[in-house]
Structures are given as C-alpha cells and as structure tokens.
Design a protein around this motif. Structure first.
Motif, PDB file in Angstrom:
ATOM      1  N   GLN A 276     -29.621 -71.803  41.873  1.00  0.00           N
ATOM      2  CA  GLN A 276     -30.982 -71.480  41.430  1.00  0.00           C
ATOM      3  C   GLN A 276     -31.017 -70.157  40.674  1.00  0.00           C
ATOM      4  O   GLN A 276     -31.670 -70.022  39.629  1.00  0.00           O
ATOM      5  N   LYS A 277     -30.249 -69.196  41.196  1.00  0.00           N
ATOM      6  CA  LYS A 277     -30.191 -67.881  40.548  1.00  0.00           C
ATOM      7  C   LYS A 277     -29.581 -67.998  39.144  1.00  0.00           C
ATOM      8  O   LYS A 277     -30.081 -67.411  38.169  1.00  0.00           O
ATOM      9  N   LEU A 278     -28.483 -68.747  39.029  1.00  0.00           N
ATOM     10  CA  LEU A 278     -27.833 -68.926  37.734  1.00  0.00           C
ATOM     11  C   LEU A 278     -28.746 -69.665  36.753  1.00  0.00           C
ATOM     12  O   LEU A 278     -28.802 -69.337  35.557  1.00  0.00           O
ATOM     13  N   ALA A 279     -29.486 -70.665  37.252  1.00  0.00           N
ATOM     14  CA  ALA A 279     -30.407 -71.417  36.392  1.00  0.00           C
ATOM     15  C   ALA A 279     -31.499 -70.494  35.840  1.00  0.00           C
ATOM     16  O   ALA A 279     -31.861 -70.568  34.651  1.00  0.00           O
ATOM     17  N   ASP A 280     -32.005 -69.625  36.696  1.00  0.00           N
ATOM     18  CA  ASP A 280     -33.036 -68.682  36.256  1.00  0.00           C
ATOM     19  C   ASP A 280     -32.495 -67.753  35.172  1.00  0.00           C
ATOM     20  O   ASP A 280     -33.176 -67.445  34.186  1.00  0.00           O
ATOM     21  N   GLU A 281     -31.252 -67.272  35.361  1.00  0.00           N
ATOM     22  CA  GLU A 281     -30.666 -66.342  34.392  1.00  0.00           C
ATOM     23  C   GLU A 281     -30.395 -67.035  33.056  1.00  0.00           C
ATOM     24  O   GLU A 281     -30.565 -66.436  31.983  1.00  0.00           O
ATOM     25  N   ILE A 282     -29.937 -68.285  33.117  1.00  0.00           N
ATOM     26  CA  ILE A 282     -29.658 -69.024  31.880  1.00  0.00           C
ATOM     27  C   ILE A 282     -30.946 -69.256  31.085  1.00  0.00           C
ATOM     28  O   ILE A 282     -30.960 -69.198  29.848  1.00  0.00           O
ATOM     29  N   LEU A 283     -32.069 -69.481  31.788  1.00  0.00           N
ATOM     30  CA  LEU A 283     -33.353 -69.729  31.115  1.00  0.00           C
ATOM     31  C   LEU A 283     -33.995 -68.447  30.604  1.00  0.00           C
ATOM     32  O   LEU A 283     -34.930 -68.497  29.807  1.00  0.00           O
ATOM     33  N   SER A 284     -33.485 -67.292  31.064  1.00  0.00           N
ATOM     34  CA  SER A 284     -34.016 -66.009  30.611  1.00  0.00           C
ATOM     35  C   SER A 284     -33.243 -65.536  29.382  1.00  0.00           C
ATOM     36  O   SER A 284     -32.021 -65.386  29.427  1.00  0.00           O
ATOM     37  N   GLN A 285     -33.943 -65.319  28.272  1.00  0.00           N
ATOM     38  CA  GLN A 285     -33.282 -64.951  27.021  1.00  0.00           C
ATOM     39  C   GLN A 285     -32.568 -63.605  27.104  1.00  0.00           C
ATOM     40  O   GLN A 285     -31.573 -63.380  26.426  1.00  0.00           O
ATOM     41  N   ASN A 286     -33.087 -62.708  27.909  1.00  0.00           N
ATOM     42  CA  ASN A 286     -32.535 -61.347  27.967  1.00  0.00           C
ATOM     43  C   ASN A 286     -31.550 -61.131  29.117  1.00  0.00           C
ATOM     44  O   ASN A 286     -31.147 -60.001  29.392  1.00  0.00           O
ATOM     45  N   SER A 287     -31.182 -62.187  29.830  1.00  0.00           N
ATOM     46  CA  SER A 287     -30.278 -62.028  30.976  1.00  0.00           C
ATOM     47  C   SER A 287     -28.863 -61.673  30.515  1.00  0.00           C
ATOM     48  O   SER A 287     -28.485 -61.901  29.370  1.00  0.00           O
ATOM     49  N   GLU A 288     -28.075 -61.109  31.457  1.00  0.00           N
ATOM     50  CA  GLU A 288     -26.701 -60.693  31.137  1.00  0.00           C
ATOM     51  C   GLU A 288     -25.833 -61.890  30.759  1.00  0.00           C
ATOM     52  O   GLU A 288     -24.978 -61.799  29.881  1.00  0.00           O
TER      53      GLU A 288
END
Length: 544
Positions: free
Chosen positions: A26-38
C-alpha cells in the motif's frame, strides 16, 4: 513479462503473502501515484534477481526447511548411488556459495551437518561395532574439509569464527561423531605399531585419543592471516628480497630472493584451498607457488643432509621415517590442492582469471584437455611453468616415505588418492621439459635415503611404492631406459614389496623389455637379501 502478466504477478504475490506485505504494498502504491515521491525521481526499479556486485557481501534467502528435508531424505536412502550424488551436489552448492562470498554458505553447511549428526545409523553402527561404507565415509570427509574452508575464510569476523568454533566443539563432543581415521573401534589398528607416536609413544594405538572429522577445523580456528610475510606473499607478484642471505632452515626467502612459507604442509595447503574456495584464485596461486618452492628447497637440503650422514656413517643402516603423516591420502589433501591450483592456472591466461574452475569435473574429459606451459611466474625458474610445478609437486608427494596410517579406511584412502593422482598425471603428455622433471625427481628418490619411499633402505611400516614406481618406470622408459630400470629394480626388493601385484607387473615388464632377471631385485637394500619363506603379515593389508 507484458503488462498484464506483471499485474497478475504482483496481485498474486500480494494475495499469497498479504499478512506480511500488504502494508508495504500500500505504501509503495501511494508513492508510485505521487508525482513528487522519491521512487518517481529515478528511472527503473531494483532487480532482486540480478545479484550484488562482485565485491559485495551477499546474503540470499535460504530455505532452511527445504535443505533439512532434502538432506534427511537423501540420508534415509542410505547415501548410495543417486542419493550420494545428490549430497555431493549439495556440498558443491556450498562451495559455489563460498566462492560467491554468499554468507549463507556457512549456514547451509550447518544445516547439512546437523542432519548428518542426527542420522540414526550412527548410533546403530556404534552399538554394533559396524563400520560405515566407504561412500558414506567420503561424504563425512568432504563435510570436514568444507568446515576447514569455512573457518579459514581470510575475511571472516571474530564473532563468526567464535560461533562456528562453539558449534564444532558441540558436534565433536557427541559420542557417535565419526573419527577421522575410521568409524570407531571397528577399524584395525596399524599392523605392527612399530613406530613411536610423539607423546603417546608408549600407548597402544587403540587407546590413543582419536581425532574426529571436525578436529582439524576446530584447530584451524586458532589460525589467522595477520602474519605480514604471509600477507605480502598473497598480495603481490613482486614480493622479493634479493639482499636476504639468511640460509637457515626457516628462512623467509631462498637464495634467489624468492619468498618461502614455512608451515605444517597440510595446514599451509588448507590455506590455499580456503583462498580458492572463497573466490581469491590469484592469492591462492601465489601462496601455492611459495609452498612448492619451499618444498623443493627442503628436498634439496634433505638430500645434502643424507649424503653428509652417509659419508660420516657409511655402515649405519638408516631406516627412520621422517614423516609420520603422509601428504597423499591426508584428510586435507595437500598435494591434491597444490596440484589442482597449479593445473587450473595452466588453462587460464593472465588477463582472464575468472576464479577457479572445477578441476575435478574437467578431469573426466581425459586427454581432450590441453595444458599449456603458461608464462613463467616471477618465482619460477627459467623454462618452468605452472604445469611443470604441478607435475613436480605431485611426484614429490607420491615419492615421500611416510608411515602407513592407522585403520583400514585410511589405508585404502592412501591407495585411492595415489591412484587418482597418477590418473591425472597420465592425462598430461610428457614433453622434454616434463621429462627433465621426472629425471630430477627419480634421481632424488633413488639417492635421498629415509626421505624417499624408494630410498636404499625403507622402514617396514612405510607406505609401499609399487603403484607409483610402476608409473615412473613406464613414463621414463621411452626417454631414459637406464634410470627407469633403476627405479624398477629398487621397487622390486624382497620382503613385503615382493608380494605386491605391481611388483610382479614391474618384474614382467623389466624382463620383457630389458631381459633383466628378477634375481637382481635386492639392489641397494641391506635387508633385502632373500624373500621370506612365509608370506609376511602385510598380505592382510589393503596394499596387497
């Protein structure tokens, strides 16, 4: 995989392991959907199947339960045929892991050892006084050799070594732990026990403390790699001291300024095996060359010493054995280690030294292999090569006069290893350079007295030389018939050797090729005047 396959792969992976990975997914999915994530700042993604770089410490997942079940299953099948082959493949896997510096190698060997120690047949054999089969004993030998490699890892941490030592001592103390020289009291002792054995000289051999298959690894835990001379040897091809003139027995350099390494030969060779096993082939080769140069220097000094003693005491019969522990058939296989290390170098050029190949597997290809006189290492004589050095160390080991070991298993192991080594030598085509090595070693064997198994007088407890002498005779005959006959006649002296099958083969060959009568077999031996009227007790030996 295409997009649909990848999606299905991820969904199934999360479904199967949902309790462990759902929060992470879930955490990885959220980061992938966030344009500014690392994660979205870098291209691509990590590939866990690609492995680490060559210099990284690797630690892969080890399915411990599967390893245990496999070993348990193979052992329950008796260790014969297919199951024995499977166990050897597991040992090979451990060696592969060590070479790749995978830290799970030691853990996998621990799991294998635990299952071996839990084998119910050990207690049964102990109660019944029954010996293990040779095939099963050989698996235990490999187990002990692998632990020797583990504890001699040149870069292991002290806490790791301490943990291994604790575990080895635990196994070593178990009553059913197999002995190094055979399985408990069912083994026959030495046939005459004629020679004293150090501090236990007055004890019967059956009462002497036995070493287990783990004893040498336990002792090796006290060894280290911090010696500055050793570090210089293994780290540089340019380590010399041409101004060094200390010509004492334990000199650090020889008269040419080349480095020497004085250590108990099997232990020194165990270091070579450990370096090779842990992925340091160049370092292993440098140390192997230093050891062989040391052996050749010692051999020359032994010859000079014997010649001096012979002049001073011309009428004294010298039958002492200087080596109570021979190198051929030794649990650490020192001669085999040196030979393999040098032969591997014959098939590698200096630019592509990819690590060591599996020499024993390649030997099965027979004479299709080509061994080249690859360029002289800095510490080889002019005209020498890794190949000539390998052949010479094999001849040195095979010709060594040494005491027959205790126990039928270890005696048979000496014969087996001797035959294996000679078989490997036979696959090498002799050229003029190698024939010179054969002549040099043959002369030494004839003249070196108690240091040679083919000396003028041998001790009755020494390991017979007939198989080796037959090989020497056959190899030398086309090139130096006179020297070949001298070797054959020396090997055919009366007494115990006269009853060995290879003696009769030599006798027939000499008679057929050179019309030399077998009546001349007592050459050079004061004790070989006439054959005994009754067959000697050695007929019950595996050497007959």
């Amino acid at each position: 995989m295409n997009r649909d396959q990848l999606q299905k792969f991820v969904q199934y992976l999360i479904t199967v392991h949902h309790t462990e990975v759902l929060p992470t997914a879930q955490k990885l999915a959220d980061e992938i959907l966030s344009q500014n994530s690392e994660i979205n700042q870098v291209h691509g993604a990590p590939d866990p199947t690609a492995g680490a770089s060559i210099d990284d410490e690797n630690c892969w997942h080890l399915d411990e339960e599967q390893v245990q079940e496999q070993v348990k299953l193979f052992l329950s099948q008796g260790g014969y045929h297919g199951s024995g082959k499977q166990l050897n493949l597991l040992f090979a896997k451990v060696r592969e892991m060590l070479k790749m510096r995978d830290s799970n190698g030691a853990r996998m060997l621990t799991l294998i050892t635990e299952q071996f120690m839990a084998d119910p047949r050990l207690s049964l054999w102990r109660q019944q006084g029954t010996a293990m089969t040779d095939k099963y004993r050989q698996l235990w030998d490999e187990l002990g050799a692998l632990w020797m490699c583990i504890v001699l890892n040149p870069h292991c941490k002290l806490e790791q070594k301490s943990s291994w030592l604790k575990q080895l001592k635990k196994w070593n103390s178990v009553d059913v732990c197999p002995w190094e020289d055979g399985n408990h009291g069912s083994e026959l002792p030495n046939l005459t026990n004629a020679l004293p054995q150090g501090a236990n000289a007055n004890q019967d051999s059956s009462n002497r403390p036995h070493r287990t298959v783990f004893t040498r690894a336990i002792e090796a835990c006290d060894l280290h790699w911090q010696d500055s001379h050793l570090q210089h040897i293994i780290s540089s091809d340019l380590y010399t001291n041409y101004c060094y003139h200390d010509d004492t027995e334990n000199s650090l350099f020889d008269s040419r300024g080349w480095p020497l390494w004085h250590e108990h030969v099997p232990t020194a060779c165990a270091r070579v095996d450990a370096l090779r096993s842990h992925g340091y082939p160049r370092e292993a080769l440098r140390l192997a060359i230093a050891i062989v140069n040391t052996l050749r220097r010692q051999q020359q000094k032994q010859l000079e010493m014997f010649r001096t003693q012979k002049k001073e005491l011309p009428h004294k019969s010298m039958t002492a054995i200087t080596n109570l522990e021979g190198w051929v058939g030794h649990p650490l296989d020192p001669v085999g280690t040196l030979f393999s290390s040098l032969m591997e170098a014959c098939r590698m050029d200096d630019e592509s030294f990819p690590g060591f190949s599996n020499f024993t597997e390649n030997m099965g290809q027979g004479k299709s292999l080509e061994y080249q006189h690859l360029p002289a290492h800095k510490f080889l004589e002019e005209g020498e090569s890794y190949l000539t050095l390998a052949v010479e160390v094999a001849l040195i080991g095979l010709g060594q006069q040494r005491i027959m070991p205790d126990g039928l298993y270890t005696q048979e192991k000496v014969c087996r290893n001797e035959e294996q080594l000679i078989s490997k030598l036979q696959e090498i085509e002799l050229d003029d350079t190698l024939v010179k090595i054969f002549r040099k070693q043959a002369v030494f064997l004839l003249e070196a007295g108690p240091y040679s198994g083919l000396g003028e007088i041998i001790h009755r407890e020494s390991v017979p030389m007939h198989t080796f002498a037959k090989y020497l005779f056959t190899s030398l005959l086309p090139h130096d018939a006179e020297l070949a006959y001298k070797i054959a006649l020396r090997a055919m002296r009366a007494g115990r050797p006269a009853y060995h099958p290879d003696t009769f083969a030599l006798q027939r060959r000499v008679t057929e090729d050179g019309a030399v009568s077998s009546e001349g077999i007592a050459v050079g031996s004061a004790s070989a005047c006439s054959p005994p009227h009754q067959p000697p007790p050695f007929l019950s030996s595996p050497f007959q």
